[in-house]
Design a protein around this motif. Sequence first.
Motif: not given
Length: 336
Positions: A201, A207, A209-211, A213
Amino acid sequence: MHETNRRYVLAKRPEGVPDKETFELEETEIPDLETGQVLVQTVYLSVDPYMRDRMRAGESYAEPWDVGDPMQAAVVGRVVDSENGQWNEGDYVTGELDWAEYTVTGGSALHPVDPDLAPLSTYLGVLGMPGRTAYFGLLEEGKPTPGDTVVVSGAAGAVGSTVVQIASIAGCRVVGFAGSDTKIEYLEEIGADAAINYKQTDDYRAALDDAAPEGVDVYFDNVGGPISDAVFTKLNTDARIAVCGQIAHYNEEGVVTGPRKLPQILPTRATISGFIVSDYAPRFEQATQRLGNWVAAGDITYRETITEGLENAPDAFLGLFEGENIGKQLVQVTDE
C-alpha cells in the motif's frame, strides 16, 4: 542431569539493526544448587521486540543488559533439581530466565503452569504476557464500546492478533495492518472487518478511507512510523490511542521525525496513553482467567511460530524485525 549448559550472552551493543555478532553462545558448568535455589530446564523461550531496547546502554522501562550479561526472556520450563521446598522435580514453571538450556534461580522468580489446562507454549503467548498486554491495553487504555472502529498495527503478531479478537468480541469494527497476504488472510480468519497490507500500500491514508470510512475511535499502536502518522489523521473526537510498542523505531540510532501528531490531537480531544503491562500485575490472574475462557469457548484462537533449537534463537529474534512470524514467536529448546 547435564553438567554443562549453553546460554546466550550479549556480545556487543548493536548499532542500528542487530546481527549475529550481537549474540554469543557460551558453554558453562551448571553450579551446585544453594539452599532456596531451583534448576529449571527450558522448554520454550520467548523472543520479543522490546528486547532490542535492553541492548542499549541508555535507560528504558526494561533494565538494559551489560555486554557479557546472560540475555533473558520469558521462559516455560520444568524443574529438574530443587533445594527449595516450594518447588519439586517435575514441576512446570514460567519466569524471566536466561536464553539458555538451564537456569539456576531463586524460587520466588517462578510461577506455576498447568500443562493439563493448556499447552505449555500458550503461557508465553495468549495466556501470558502478550495476551495480558492485549487485554489490558485494549480494554483499560483503549476503552472500546460497541460500534467503535478499532485500528490495530502489527495486527498479526502475538499481541495484535489477540487485540483484533477482543475488539471483535466487544462489538467493534476492526481494521488491522499487517505485512503479507498470508497475514491478511489470517486477520480475516480471526474476525478483522478489514485488513491492510502495508507492504503493498503506497497511501495508508487512502487505504484507511476505505477500511475505516467513519474514522478511528481506538488505535492500538504496536508499530509507530508512517502507519501511525496516517492513523492520526483519521481520529474521531475523543479517540483513544494505546501505545504498546514502536518496532518501526527500535533500531534507529537517532531521534526520528515525521509528520507532527499534536495538531490532530487538539481538535479531536484524543487521549494518548503509553502503558507497560507490568503496571497491571495485581490483575494478571483476572486477565488469564478471562482469556482462558475465551480460548476454551473458541472465541479467541491463536497461532505460534516456533523455531527449533537454542542455537537458532538469534534468528528467531532478528526475524521479528522482518515480520517473519505470525502470532507468537517462540524458540523450542527441548521437548515437552
